[in-house]
Design a protein around this motif. Structure first.
Motif, PDB file in Angstrom:
ATOM      1  N   TYR A   1       0.818  -1.216   0.000  1.00 29.63           N
ATOM      2  CA  TYR A   1       0.000   0.000   0.000  1.00 29.63           C
ATOM      3  C   TYR A   1       0.854   1.269   0.000  1.00 29.63           C
ATOM      4  O   TYR A   1       0.463   2.291   0.546  1.00 29.63           O
ATOM      5  CB  TYR A   1      -0.954  -0.005   1.194  1.00 29.63           C
ATOM      6  N   PHE A   2       2.014   1.233  -0.606  1.00 31.96           N
ATOM      7  CA  PHE A   2       2.882   2.395  -0.797  1.00 31.96           C
ATOM      8  C   PHE A   2       3.224   3.120   0.496  1.00 31.96           C
ATOM      9  O   PHE A   2       3.175   4.337   0.577  1.00 31.96           O
ATOM     10  CB  PHE A   2       2.280   3.386  -1.786  1.00 31.96           C
ATOM     11  N   GLY A   3       3.546   2.378   1.525  1.00 34.62           N
ATOM     12  CA  GLY A   3       4.026   2.987   2.756  1.00 34.62           C
ATOM     13  C   GLY A   3       2.960   3.298   3.785  1.00 34.62           C
ATOM     14  O   GLY A   3       3.235   3.960   4.779  1.00 34.62           O
ATOM     15  N   THR A   4       1.755   2.850   3.579  1.00 32.43           N
ATOM     16  CA  THR A   4       0.707   3.052   4.581  1.00 32.43           C
ATOM     17  C   THR A   4       0.091   1.706   4.937  1.00 32.43           C
ATOM     18  O   THR A   4       0.265   0.723   4.222  1.00 32.43           O
ATOM     19  CB  THR A   4      -0.363   4.045   4.086  1.00 32.43           C
ATOM     20  N   TYR A   5      -0.631   1.673   6.016  1.00 32.62           N
ATOM     21  CA  TYR A   5      -1.260   0.434   6.472  1.00 32.62           C
ATOM     22  C   TYR A   5      -2.629   0.250   5.828  1.00 32.62           C
ATOM     23  O   TYR A   5      -3.294   1.222   5.474  1.00 32.62           O
ATOM     24  CB  TYR A   5      -1.385   0.434   7.994  1.00 32.62           C
ATOM     25  N   ALA A   6      -3.048  -0.997   5.708  1.00 37.68           N
ATOM     26  CA  ALA A   6      -4.295  -1.327   5.024  1.00 37.68           C
ATOM     27  C   ALA A   6      -5.510  -0.691   5.692  1.00 37.68           C
ATOM     28  O   ALA A   6      -6.469  -0.314   5.012  1.00 37.68           O
ATOM     29  CB  ALA A   6      -4.476  -2.851   4.975  1.00 37.68           C
ATOM     30  N   GLU A   7      -5.487  -0.529   6.999  1.00 41.37           N
ATOM     31  CA  GLU A   7      -6.655   0.034   7.685  1.00 41.37           C
ATOM     32  C   GLU A   7      -6.844   1.526   7.399  1.00 41.37           C
ATOM     33  O   GLU A   7      -7.896   2.074   7.642  1.00 41.37           O
ATOM     34  CB  GLU A   7      -6.591  -0.208   9.190  1.00 41.37           C
ATOM     35  N   ARG A   8      -5.842   2.172   6.844  1.00 39.93           N
ATOM     36  CA  ARG A   8      -5.960   3.601   6.502  1.00 39.93           C
ATOM     37  C   ARG A   8      -6.443   3.828   5.077  1.00 39.93           C
ATOM     38  O   ARG A   8      -6.839   4.930   4.728  1.00 39.93           O
ATOM     39  CB  ARG A   8      -4.616   4.292   6.676  1.00 39.93           C
ATOM     40  N   VAL A   9      -6.388   2.816   4.245  1.00 39.32           N
ATOM     41  CA  VAL A   9      -6.722   2.960   2.829  1.00 39.32           C
ATOM     42  C   VAL A   9      -8.236   3.124   2.650  1.00 39.32           C
ATOM     43  O   VAL A   9      -9.016   2.356   3.196  1.00 39.32           O
ATOM     44  CB  VAL A   9      -6.216   1.745   2.022  1.00 39.32           C
ATOM     45  N   VAL A  10      -8.620   4.140   1.878  1.00 42.54           N
ATOM     46  CA  VAL A  10     -10.041   4.354   1.578  1.00 42.54           C
ATOM     47  C   VAL A  10     -10.358   4.036   0.122  1.00 42.54           C
ATOM     48  O   VAL A  10     -11.515   3.791  -0.221  1.00 42.54           O
ATOM     49  CB  VAL A  10     -10.499   5.788   1.924  1.00 42.54           C
ATOM     50  N   LEU A  11      -9.336   4.027  -0.748  1.00 41.63           N
ATOM     51  CA  LEU A  11      -9.535   3.683  -2.149  1.00 41.63           C
ATOM     52  C   LEU A  11      -8.225   3.165  -2.725  1.00 41.63           C
ATOM     53  O   LEU A  11      -7.172   3.775  -2.538  1.00 41.63           O
ATOM     54  CB  LEU A  11     -10.001   4.901  -2.950  1.00 41.63           C
ATOM     55  N   ALA A  12      -8.314   2.041  -3.423  1.00 42.00           N
ATOM     56  CA  ALA A  12      -7.153   1.474  -4.101  1.00 42.00           C
ATOM     57  C   ALA A  12      -7.563   1.141  -5.532  1.00 42.00           C
ATOM     58  O   ALA A  12      -8.558   0.458  -5.756  1.00 42.00           O
ATOM     59  CB  ALA A  12      -6.668   0.212  -3.386  1.00 42.00           C
ATOM     60  N   VAL A  13      -6.795   1.652  -6.485  1.00 34.65           N
ATOM     61  CA  VAL A  13      -7.082   1.432  -7.901  1.00 34.65           C
ATOM     62  C   VAL A  13      -5.980   0.545  -8.468  1.00 34.65           C
ATOM     63  O   VAL A  13      -4.791   0.849  -8.319  1.00 34.65           O
ATOM     64  CB  VAL A  13      -7.127   2.775  -8.670  1.00 34.65           C
ATOM     65  N   LEU A  14      -6.378  -0.552  -9.101  1.00 36.37           N
ATOM     66  CA  LEU A  14      -5.403  -1.442  -9.710  1.00 36.37           C
ATOM     67  C   LEU A  14      -4.636  -0.710 -10.806  1.00 36.37           C
ATOM     68  O   LEU A  14      -5.141   0.242 -11.407  1.00 36.37           O
ATOM     69  CB  LEU A  14      -6.095  -2.674 -10.292  1.00 36.37           C
ATOM     70  N   LEU A  15      -3.428  -1.158 -11.059  1.00 36.28           N
ATOM     71  CA  LEU A  15      -2.553  -0.493 -12.016  1.00 36.28           C
ATOM     72  C   LEU A  15      -3.181  -0.397 -13.402  1.00 36.28           C
ATOM     73  O   LEU A  15      -3.165   0.666 -14.028  1.00 36.28           O
ATOM     74  CB  LEU A  15      -1.218  -1.237 -12.077  1.00 36.28           C
ATOM     75  N   GLU A  16      -3.773  -1.484 -13.870  1.00 37.63           N
ATOM     76  CA  GLU A  16      -4.363  -1.463 -15.217  1.00 37.63           C
ATOM     77  C   GLU A  16      -5.598  -0.565 -15.288  1.00 37.63           C
ATOM     78  O   GLU A  16      -5.887   0.035 -16.313  1.00 37.63           O
ATOM     79  CB  GLU A  16      -4.689  -2.874 -15.722  1.00 37.63           C
ATOM     80  N   ASP A  17      -6.331  -0.459 -14.172  1.00 35.35           N
ATOM     81  CA  ASP A  17      -7.499   0.426 -14.149  1.00 35.35           C
ATOM     82  C   ASP A  17      -7.090   1.897 -14.072  1.00 35.35           C
ATOM     83  O   ASP A  17      -7.765   2.762 -14.619  1.00 35.35           O
ATOM     84  CB  ASP A  17      -8.408   0.091 -12.961  1.00 35.35           C
ATOM     85  N   ALA A  18      -5.996   2.187 -13.396  1.00 36.67           N
ATOM     86  CA  ALA A  18      -5.545   3.565 -13.225  1.00 36.67           C
ATOM     87  C   ALA A  18      -5.128   4.201 -14.546  1.00 36.67           C
ATOM     88  O   ALA A  18      -5.173   5.415 -14.688  1.00 36.67           O
ATOM     89  CB  ALA A  18      -4.391   3.622 -12.234  1.00 36.67           C
ATOM     90  N   GLU A  19      -4.753   3.399 -15.521  1.00 37.53           N
ATOM     91  CA  GLU A  19      -4.349   3.913 -16.831  1.00 37.53           C
ATOM     92  C   GLU A  19      -5.536   4.169 -17.760  1.00 37.53           C
ATOM     93  O   GLU A  19      -5.375   4.798 -18.801  1.00 37.53           O
ATOM     94  CB  GLU A  19      -3.388   2.924 -17.515  1.00 37.53           C
ATOM     95  N   LYS A  20      -6.714   3.691 -17.401  1.00 41.59           N
ATOM     96  CA  LYS A  20      -7.879   3.840 -18.277  1.00 41.59           C
ATOM     97  C   LYS A  20      -8.369   5.283 -18.290  1.00 41.59           C
ATOM     98  O   LYS A  20      -8.438   5.945 -17.253  1.00 41.59           O
ATOM     99  CB  LYS A  20      -9.002   2.902 -17.827  1.00 41.59           C
ATOM    100  N   LYS A  21      -8.740   5.729 -19.467  1.00 43.57           N
ATOM    101  CA  LYS A  21      -9.176   7.112 -19.654  1.00 43.57           C
ATOM    102  C   LYS A  21     -10.433   7.424 -18.849  1.00 43.57           C
ATOM    103  O   LYS A  21     -10.554   8.504 -18.269  1.00 43.57           O
ATOM    104  CB  LYS A  21      -9.424   7.362 -21.141  1.00 43.57           C
ATOM    105  N   ILE A  22     -11.353   6.488 -18.769  1.00 42.35           N
ATOM    106  CA  ILE A  22     -12.612   6.706 -18.047  1.00 42.35           C
ATOM    107  C   ILE A  22     -12.364   6.912 -16.553  1.00 42.35           C
ATOM    108  O   ILE A  22     -13.028   7.727 -15.910  1.00 42.35           O
ATOM    109  CB  ILE A  22     -13.619   5.548 -18.309  1.00 42.35           C
ATOM    110  N   VAL A  23     -11.384   6.203 -16.005  1.00 43.62           N
ATOM    111  CA  VAL A  23     -11.038   6.360 -14.588  1.00 43.62           C
ATOM    112  C   VAL A  23     -10.388   7.721 -14.360  1.00 43.62           C
ATOM    113  O   VAL A  23     -10.712   8.419 -13.388  1.00 43.62           O
ATOM    114  CB  VAL A  23     -10.118   5.212 -14.116  1.00 43.62           C
ATOM    115  N   ILE A  24      -9.505   8.106 -15.256  1.00 39.06           N
ATOM    116  CA  ILE A  24      -8.828   9.399 -15.140  1.00 39.06           C
ATOM    117  C   ILE A  24      -9.848  10.541 -15.180  1.00 39.06           C
ATOM    118  O   ILE A  24      -9.741  11.506 -14.427  1.00 39.06           O
ATOM    119  CB  ILE A  24      -7.774   9.566 -16.252  1.00 39.06           C
TER     120      ILE A  24
END
Length: 151
Positions: free
Chosen positions: A26-49
């Motif tokens: 989780y890029f240096g944070t703990y799982a209990e603090r995460v409110v949103l995680a976007v998969l790598l392939e989804d983060a590149e999609k134009k609709i998500v951006i």
């Protein structure tokens, strides 16, 4: 000299972080603090951006102290777009590049305190954005006589 010896002993004994694998994922944070995680392939999609600034604004209304962390595996233009969107909302954005990290995520949005959310994946929270829009084709029902006489 003792501070140097202590430093060498600390480095030799391994990491001092609690749950380092979770921190890498989780890029240096703990799982209990995460409110949103976007998969790598989804983060590149134009609709998500396109939808991401609105989603960040909604999350910011619920969780006031958010931070955005990005994967270095995202393209530079995509990283810049996400960082610019976060900065307009006064959300700190960081590109996290850790040597041993093998995270499946492209984006992690987290709070400064534990939130303990069950669903954090973008695909679970916003399935209608990722799913392609299916247009319903209106099929005109033709009656028996219309079929028979062809009108």
């Amino acid at each position: 000299m003792t501070s140097l010896e202590n430093k060498v002993l600390q480095c030799a004994s391994g990491e001092k972080r609690l749950n380092p694998d979770e921190l890498r994922q989780y890029f240096g944070t703990y799982a209990e603090r995460v409110v949103l995680a976007v998969l790598l392939e989804d983060a590149e999609k134009k609709i998500v951006i396109e939808h991401f600034p609105l989603i960040l604004k909604k999350l910011l209304a619920v969780y006031p102290n958010l931070s955005l962390k990005l994967s270095p595996n995202l393209s530079d233009q995509t990283q810049f777009t996400y960082i610019r969107g976060a900065q307009t909302l006064n959300i700190s954005a960081t590109i996290v590049d850790e040597a041993k990290a093998h995270s499946p995520y492209g984006i992690v949005v987290h709070s400064d305190k534990a939130e303990n959310l069950d669903k954090i994946l973008f695909s679970e929270l916003y399935p209608d954005i990722l799913a392609p829009k299916q247009t319903e084709q209106i099929v005109e029902k033709r009656g028996f006589f219309t079929k028979l006489f062809g009108k």
